[in-house]
Design a protein around this motif. Structure first.
Motif, PDB file in Angstrom:
ATOM      1  N   LEU A 116       0.829  -1.196   0.000  1.00  0.00           N
ATOM      2  CA  LEU A 116       0.000   0.000   0.000  1.00  0.00           C
ATOM      3  C   LEU A 116       0.867   1.251   0.000  1.00  0.00           C
ATOM      4  O   LEU A 116       0.628   2.208  -0.747  1.00  0.00           O
ATOM      5  N   VAL A 125       2.400   1.650  -3.441  1.00  0.00           N
ATOM      6  CA  VAL A 125       1.432   2.176  -4.404  1.00  0.00           C
ATOM      7  C   VAL A 125       1.195   3.654  -4.146  1.00  0.00           C
ATOM      8  O   VAL A 125       1.132   4.468  -5.074  1.00  0.00           O
ATOM      9  N   LEU A 171      -8.223  -8.820  -6.415  1.00  0.00           N
ATOM     10  CA  LEU A 171      -8.360  -7.460  -5.897  1.00  0.00           C
ATOM     11  C   LEU A 171      -7.086  -6.961  -5.226  1.00  0.00           C
ATOM     12  O   LEU A 171      -7.011  -5.799  -4.846  1.00  0.00           O
ATOM     13  N   ALA A 172      -6.095  -7.834  -5.052  1.00  0.00           N
ATOM     14  CA  ALA A 172      -4.872  -7.412  -4.376  1.00  0.00           C
ATOM     15  C   ALA A 172      -4.171  -6.340  -5.208  1.00  0.00           C
ATOM     16  O   ALA A 172      -4.149  -6.399  -6.436  1.00  0.00           O
ATOM     17  N   LEU A 173      -3.633  -5.373  -4.518  1.00  0.00           N
ATOM     18  CA  LEU A 173      -2.924  -4.297  -5.224  1.00  0.00           C
ATOM     19  C   LEU A 173      -1.703  -4.878  -5.917  1.00  0.00           C
ATOM     20  O   LEU A 173      -0.996  -5.711  -5.366  1.00  0.00           O
ATOM     21  N   ARG A 174      -1.481  -4.465  -7.147  1.00  0.00           N
ATOM     22  CA  ARG A 174      -0.329  -4.947  -7.910  1.00  0.00           C
ATOM     23  C   ARG A 174       0.450  -3.741  -8.408  1.00  0.00           C
ATOM     24  O   ARG A 174       0.148  -3.201  -9.465  1.00  0.00           O
ATOM     25  N   SER A 185      -5.378  -4.681 -14.238  1.00  0.00           N
ATOM     26  CA  SER A 185      -4.260  -4.276 -13.385  1.00  0.00           C
ATOM     27  C   SER A 185      -4.464  -2.867 -12.836  1.00  0.00           C
ATOM     28  O   SER A 185      -5.415  -2.178 -13.138  1.00  0.00           O
ATOM     29  N   GLU A 186      -3.547  -2.512 -12.012  1.00  0.00           N
ATOM     30  CA  GLU A 186      -3.521  -1.203 -11.351  1.00  0.00           C
ATOM     31  C   GLU A 186      -3.448  -0.083 -12.393  1.00  0.00           C
ATOM     32  O   GLU A 186      -2.864  -0.234 -13.453  1.00  0.00           O
TER      33      GLU A 186
END
Lengths: 761, 761
Positions: free
Chosen positions: A48, A51, A575-578, A621-622
């Protein structure tokens, strides 16, 4: 690095569907709001932060955003602007920037919804704040009746269920009643002793699901939970059926309405439990004690009468012999009689509800309960034998005993009333336990998340509703007949018993350091073995009589639970942040880009990440704000106020814009183009001719084609939506917006925006 | 100025719900796509031009917008980018910038929808293009059978219905059959002559709805339409009931399944009509001619037999007398027998379907039809009288006659088959006419617009469906019994007849310049008077037998239609463009503002406009892009990929932004604030504490409060929405987005944007 990996590993080990190793998932039992928003792990926090750094590079100064806000988000500065009438008022908490929503903010906004809301409030009472959860600690003398209603009430149908099978063999069959009852009594003792071990080992509550999943693994845990769920559904159905029979035995005129009465009682229990009646512990104690006293008195008086005649059994009526007395018959009678043991596990689930020292008090209460159970069960069976009572369709065995012993009168009425009351209470117990099992399953990601939600009366409304519906279905499906329901009952209970005891055996093997582990292991192994025998006997001998339904439903529930868990796991991964850094090295050499990548975060190792990425090849993706390329599409049917407003909104976003019109014919298309020119042709327009008069499909096709042209763009479709005042008026308008929304939803990077247009009146 | 006013006035006069005086609404009958997008009046165009000028002042050069487009809207430039697999390919029409959607673009996008789509295609056939509407012109010899099936088939139940009432009076009652039949025959003649006048006056088709609304006004038109709709529903129900009776008379073994057979036949008719079977005119001619031949032969042979015995009536069987022969009985018999006249109006509706000169050919065909009808009806009644046949439950009168005359054999079978066939055809006629009436009602704004939609097989699918459902309901409700259905029948037909003829009387009074207007007026007045007498007689004498149902339904339909029209009128007013100039003079002196207002458009006079504005005080007004003040709100539950994408989208719009988070407790709120800080606190965040665990209501309340703070702002709520692959997975996710959308929809200036997040698998 190793810690992160370990954190990941741990979170998959524990039954947390979100995959984030939440610190408190192991503290079982008590529902906590954490379940809905799990704590982030260290690794998650790191990602987090990483990001966030990327965002910091592409976004302007946060202060710019903050100062651009045209409103006071805290709502405090504009007290006069708030209209306090509709939903009450927001109360800014002093010293805290958080805004607290008042009770009235819960009211749904639509008029129809408001009516439903008021009905609900009258029926269920006002919402309770989350802080109202106060763990009540029960004295043993209160805990005994509250927690043993399920077990003790089984005396009302267990012996009868056994006799109903034996009677098929006539007088020769009935002769087996005492030996079988003795075996069941021994089993009660064994299982009771076994659960004493569980209480000691799981002072925070050791339901079958927890014990089995802790010690045997995820799947056995789910199987135990499925067994328990069936058990609770059957508890409601059988208790209500048996309770109604207690009533119709006393008042035969009510017999034809038995099903209706039963359903009505389930509905009353449903409403009562949705209200979250909890503080009525003392009131709940009464029926149990009343029942204990009733059956004690009955047994005592009956035995005294028998003693007066030198314990000479009364002759049974002549019985037609419909089956030979085979081993199968005896086994079936045994498994039917075993239903008298249901509910014996209740205390082990509820250890934290006792006063300190919890586990010690719980054990004592369990001992008391098993003692009372043994006396009531044994006394009843003995009295049946001595009085020569035989089960028949219209009157329960207990009713016959009471009528013989006391004659029709006050005492007889008291016995029947107490029986009905404790059976009702037993059904009510299931309403507490079933939602809790579903909650635990949901927390582990094995059931839909909606069972995590605590209703505004602090009860698990969805689980309560699910139980009531399932119980009503079963009850009506079997026409409220206890004897048809019994074969379904034993399977689920003893499956859960078996897995729970087996789990305890593993537990003791793992914790050989604890005192008396060997003795406990032996007790648990005995209990587990006996439970397993009952389970298999019941499953096999009663298979055609209805046990197959229970086996099938348990199997389906387990499959469903595992599928749900798989879905949630996929969700969490998707849903995990990448952060970009995972993908970037493939596109350009690190450091070669114009932007400086932060170096504090080590790039993820390929082995952990590529695996995930391969699994999620289709996942999106992000994206950072600067990367969003816009095209705004405004499907416009008419140049009226609603269409114009959609155009104005779209144009005000300052992004590239394309208006779309659909015409059935070339002529119509030409005409609309003329109108557009009259308006001034301010914005780009495209007219699609759809000769088949379909509206949604051509629009979807067009938009999809644009998406294929430029997959990098985010297409925002802006739809005017006419909002009517009354539901019936909705038929009068083409529901293009919702239909288009449904059709476009499956496409990536297509954002749907609806501009409401409100019709007056 | 005067012209504009007049244009407005005209548009309210004609039955165009959109309020725009469309040039072609008066050309009745033929469905045109214009109905969906009415032509703009001169006044509307003027306003549009005016509004456009305002836009021109606030928007940049159109070329800027055009050149900013990142895609080729014509799709032509990127042929390779189009994936042709899923929905076919767009075909850019040469020389025209419009894009035409190909047939395959109609396929719905969801997998389930695609299955349904394929089933539909197999059942209903491929879609037809709008240009496939070719008006077939019928020769008189084809038109006669096609258009008279409804009328002639009435012979199968009309006489029987009359006799069924008379037989209650025994032999004395039956004596009235010939006089009553004579009166009915006279009425047929009178109504037939009356409709000859209508055909001359309405060469474009003069259905009751059109004639009544043209000459008597809106409400009588709607009443006539309601009467007609009931008539068509009853035509289907009665024809099918009677047709099934013709079959069960021949094959009594089928009698118990009569209702099932009837429903199955209605479903077959439904599917056939949804397919839009139209070109089968010649095939449709066969049953009618077969029936005419059958009954002619029957009457001829029967009369020959009777002549052989000197026209001596055969004795009737002894009849129980259940009612005295009162005037009421005779009147009831008369109204029941009048159902033999139903369908007589069919030709007047379909004048444009004839070859030129249409009205002359139509009149001739009408004369033929009435002649044939008179012969068949009179012959049947005479034969019944001579043969002494009496209606009884198991066999129709026609079947009894045929059995007596021909004996059981080929000829008997032929009569029954022909009867069943023409009744089926009559029911099919209603499937053509009912949707047309609904279309006309909808075009006038008196029925939901969905009845305007022509299905992709060029049939009014929704109207066809509505008819089938209503007919099935009535048919099943009355257990497929013709005699119970008859009392409902006459009311609707004769109400429509009466209003139609009354309209014609007014027509001739208005058009005294036309030839023979006096004669026509007398004919129409006679027909109207007689129809009115039948209507009132039927309504009163059959009220308790079922006519009340028809009267009630007609009344409800009329009320509903008027209410719908009111709603559409309000819509049109609310959606009309309202240039600022109407409101501005109240705020500032004209010309004093910094912006130059165009002067070409005279300001609207206060008397016409203030009135409208008062009515629409709640309506939302016109807005230009520059006036849209934005605040973007992003409710965010977790800092996951879906949430981040919503934030990125929101930030990329470059408008003021506020993220919102909902927490059940202060502790949780603090924790989320921590995560937000970890992320970098790039955007303003507000955490709302909702101790009652509700999600939607507090968000709605918060957003509503913001709206009250700054009602001038447009609040865009951006919601991430998880899109699952399978419908069952939807249960696994909280449906916050749709719930929030529903809740916020009622608020003005709140725009909902959903950002889809697609789960893999």
């Amino acid at each position: 690095m190793i810690r992160m990996e370990a954190g990941r590993g741990r979170s998959s080990d524990t039954d947390n569907g979100s995959g984030n190793g939440s610190a408190d998932t192991s503290a079982a039992g008590a529902p906590s709001p954490d379940a809905l928003l799990p704590r982030l792990s260290d690794r998650d926090l790191k990602i987090l932060r990483y990001v966030g750094r990327e965002w910091g590079q592409v976004l302007e100064d946060p202060e710019v955003w903050r100062s651009a806000l045209p409103v006071d988000p805290n709502l405090g500065g504009y007290p006069d602007a708030v209209s306090p009438k509709r939903f009450g008022r927001f109360v800014p908490l002093t010293g805290l920037p958080a805004v607290e929503a008042e009770e009235e903010a819960e009211a749904p906004p639509s008029p129809l919804g408001r009516v439903g809301h008021h009905v609900r409030r009258v029926l269920l009472g006002p919402p309770l704040a989350g802080t109202a959860i106060a763990v009540e600690r029960m004295r043993k003398l209160v805990a005994l009746p509250v927690l043993s209603a399920d077990a003790l009430s089984s005396v009302a149908y267990g012996p009868e269920a056994m006799l109903a099978v034996l009677v098929l063999g006539g007088a020769a069959g009935l002769r087996y009643s005492l030996p079988i009852a003795a075996v069941i009594a021994f089993m009660m003792l064994a299982v009771g002793v076994s659960y004493r071990q569980t209480i000691r080992a799981y002072p925070h509550g050791g339901g079958s699901y927890i014990v089995a999943s802790d010690n045997l693994g995820r799947v056995p845990g789910v199987v135990a939970a499925a067994g328990l769920m069936i058990d609770y559904i059957m508890t409601v159905a059988v208790s209500i059926a048996s309770g109604v029979e207690a009533i119709t035995s006393a008042l035969p005129a009510l017999a034809p309405s038995a099903v209706v009465i039963g359903v009505a009682v389930i509905v009353v229990l449903l409403v009562g439990n949705l209200r979250g009646v909890r503080q009525a512990g003392a009131a709940f104690a009464a029926p149990t004690y009343a029942f204990i006293i009733a059956v004690f008195t009955l047994v005592a008086v009956g035995l005294a009468d028998a003693a007066a005649r030198g314990f000479q059994p009364m002759p049974t009526p002549r019985l037609p012999v419909t089956e030979g007395v085979t081993l199968l018959l005896v086994l079936r009678a045994f498994t039917s009689g075993s239903t008298a043991m249901t509910g014996i596990e209740a205390i082990s689930n509820a250890v934290p509800a006792f006063r300190p020292t919890e586990w010690r008090n719980a054990r004592t209460t369990l001992t008391w309960m098993v003692t009372v159970l043994l006396i009531l069960f044994g006394g009843t069976v003995a009295l049946v034998h001595l009085d020569g009572v035989v089960p028949h369709g219209n009157e329960t065995v207990l009713s016959q005993l009471a009528r013989r012993t006391f004659g029709p009168g006050v005492m007889y009425g008291y016995v029947q009333a107490a029986t009905a009351a404790i059976l009702l209470l037993a059904a009510n117990t299931a309403f507490n336990d079933f939602p809790r099992v579903l909650f635990l399953l949901a927390r582990g990601g094995h059931a839909p998340r909606l069972f995590l939600r605590v209703g505004d009366r602090l009860s698990f409304s969805n689980g309560i509703l699910a139980l009531a519906l399932a119980a009503i279905a079963i009850f009506v499906g079997f026409a409220g007949n206890t004897q048809s329901l019994i074969p379904l009952y034993a399977v689920g209970v003893f499956l859960a018993f078996t897995l729970s005891q087996a789990g305890m055996v593993v537990h003791w093997l793992r914790h050989r350091d604890q005192a008396h582990w060997r003795k406990s292991l032996v007790f648990n192994a005995t209990g587990g073995l006996l439970s397993a025998i009952v389970f298999f006997t019941a499953g096999i001998t009663k298979f055609t009589e209805g046990a197959w339904v229970a086996v099938l439903v348990i199997g389906l529930l387990v499959l469903l639970a595992l599928r749900i868990r798989r879905h949630y796991d996929l969700c969490t991964q998707a849903l995990a942040l990448r952060p970009h850094v995972i993908e970037l090295p493939r596109q350009s050499a690190p450091g070669s880009g114009p932007r400086v990548r932060p170096t504090a975060m080590p790039p993820m190792t390929a082995d952990t990440e590529t695996e995930e990425l391969e699994e999620l090849e289709e996942a999106e993706s992000e994206e950072y704000p600067e990367e969003v390329g816009h095209l705004v599409i405004v499907p416009i049917a008419r140049l009226d106020l609603a269409g114009m407003r959609a155009l104005a909104y779209a144009a005000s976003l300052g992004q590239p814009l394309l208006a779309l019109h659909l015409s059935p014919t070339e002529t119509e298309a030409e005409r609309f183009r003329g109108y557009w020119a009259t308006w001034g042709d301010h914005l780009p327009l495209e007219v699609v001719v759809s000769p088949h008069r379909a509206i949604v499909a051509p629009l979807v096709h067009y938009i999809e084609t644009l998406h294929h042209q430029r997959p990098d763009l985010t297409l925002t479709v802006i739809l005017p939506e006419i909002v009517v005042r009354h539901w019936w008026q909705r038929v009068l308008h083409n529901q293009t917006a919702p239909r288009l929304r449904r059709a476009l939803r499956r496409l990536p990077k297509i954002v749907i925006t609806t501009i409401p247009f409100h019709l007056p009146r």
